[in-house]
Design a protein around this motif. Sequence first.
Motif, PDB file in Angstrom:
ATOM      1  N   ALA A 204     -38.562 -17.541  19.118  1.00 11.72           N
ATOM      2  CA  ALA A 204     -39.614 -16.529  19.065  1.00 11.72           C
ATOM      3  C   ALA A 204     -41.010 -17.159  18.991  1.00 11.72           C
ATOM      4  N   ARG A 205     -41.101 -18.359  18.452  1.00 12.58           N
ATOM      5  CA  ARG A 205     -42.386 -19.045  18.338  1.00 12.58           C
ATOM      6  C   ARG A 205     -42.702 -19.894  19.585  1.00 12.58           C
ATOM      7  N   ALA A 206     -41.695 -20.233  20.351  1.00 10.87           N
ATOM      8  CA  ALA A 206     -41.856 -21.141  21.498  1.00 10.87           C
ATOM      9  C   ALA A 206     -42.820 -20.574  22.530  1.00 10.87           C
ATOM     10  N   THR A 207     -43.619 -21.460  23.118  1.00  7.54           N
ATOM     11  CA  THR A 207     -44.578 -21.054  24.144  1.00  7.54           C
ATOM     12  C   THR A 207     -44.261 -21.655  25.505  1.00  7.54           C
ATOM     13  N   GLY A 208     -43.243 -22.500  25.601  1.00  6.14           N
ATOM     14  CA  GLY A 208     -42.924 -23.161  26.859  1.00  6.14           C
ATOM     15  C   GLY A 208     -42.304 -22.221  27.881  1.00  6.14           C
ATOM     16  N   GLU A 209     -42.343 -22.668  29.131  1.00  3.18           N
ATOM     17  CA  GLU A 209     -41.702 -21.910  30.198  1.00  3.18           C
ATOM     18  C   GLU A 209     -40.186 -21.928  30.055  1.00  3.18           C
ATOM     19  N   TYR A 210     -39.659 -23.032  29.549  1.00  8.11           N
ATOM     20  CA  TYR A 210     -38.212 -23.192  29.373  1.00  8.11           C
ATOM     21  C   TYR A 210     -37.930 -23.589  27.944  1.00  8.11           C
ATOM     22  N   LEU A 211     -36.720 -23.253  27.505  1.00  2.30           N
ATOM     23  CA  LEU A 211     -36.317 -23.440  26.126  1.00  2.30           C
ATOM     24  C   LEU A 211     -35.077 -24.324  26.086  1.00  2.30           C
ATOM     25  N   LEU A 212     -35.105 -25.326  25.204  1.00  5.78           N
ATOM     26  CA  LEU A 212     -33.970 -26.220  25.009  1.00  5.78           C
ATOM     27  C   LEU A 212     -33.656 -26.256  23.528  1.00  5.78           C
ATOM     28  N   PHE A 213     -32.387 -25.999  23.184  1.00  2.68           N
ATOM     29  CA  PHE A 213     -31.945 -26.089  21.798  1.00  2.68           C
ATOM     30  C   PHE A 213     -31.264 -27.426  21.587  1.00  2.68           C
ATOM     31  N   LEU A 214     -31.645 -28.123  20.532  1.00  2.37           N
ATOM     32  CA  LEU A 214     -30.993 -29.366  20.147  1.00  2.37           C
ATOM     33  C   LEU A 214     -30.572 -29.271  18.692  1.00  2.37           C
ATOM     34  N   ASP A 215     -29.699 -30.164  18.290  1.00  2.00           N
ATOM     35  CA  ASP A 215     -29.314 -30.335  16.892  1.00  2.00           C
ATOM     36  C   ASP A 215     -29.749 -31.720  16.454  1.00  2.00           C
ATOM     37  N   ALA A 216     -29.805 -31.943  15.151  1.00  2.00           N
ATOM     38  CA  ALA A 216     -30.311 -33.202  14.603  1.00  2.00           C
ATOM     39  C   ALA A 216     -29.501 -34.415  15.050  1.00  2.00           C
TER      40      ALA A 216
END
Length: 159
Positions: free
Chosen positions: A81-93
């Motif tokens: 919801a906070r992201a401003t990029g054109e694309y979204l990538l989820f990562l884990d630690a």
Amino acid sequence: MPSPLISVVLPAYDRHEQLADCLDSLLAQSLADVEVIVVADRSPETAGGLADAYAARHPQVSVLHLNAAVGVGASRNAGAARATGEYLLFLDADHLLPRDALRTLADRLRQTGPVDVLLFGHSRRHQDRDWPGGAEALLAEAGPEPFAPFDRPALFGAP
């Protein structure tokens, strides 16, 4: 300021003290057009202080502090919801990216043009052992041409 190409959302769970390595791999990327949103909830294994230290030193890193222990899914949603990029990538630690990983994704996006989802292969490393991710053979079979999700449902876990 223009939106970044890629927003990376990273829950700050650090059960195995790997968050710093993950952040280091993101900050070493050859693609600079990236924002990193670390989401720190109130779970005991969250490394909010470490995330704050990175954000203080690196302008492309921000930390979203949540007021409750909400888990990975809600943390990802809050970061998205906070992201401003054109694309979204989820990562884990425990995810580490080779230096050119995000540049390779950006290059592929330039080739395909706008897409809703970009699938990519990955390898996992555990105790100095690498093995390919589960979709590697399916992605190789699909080939490089863009396709609609309904054309290849097995890639989305819905054969």
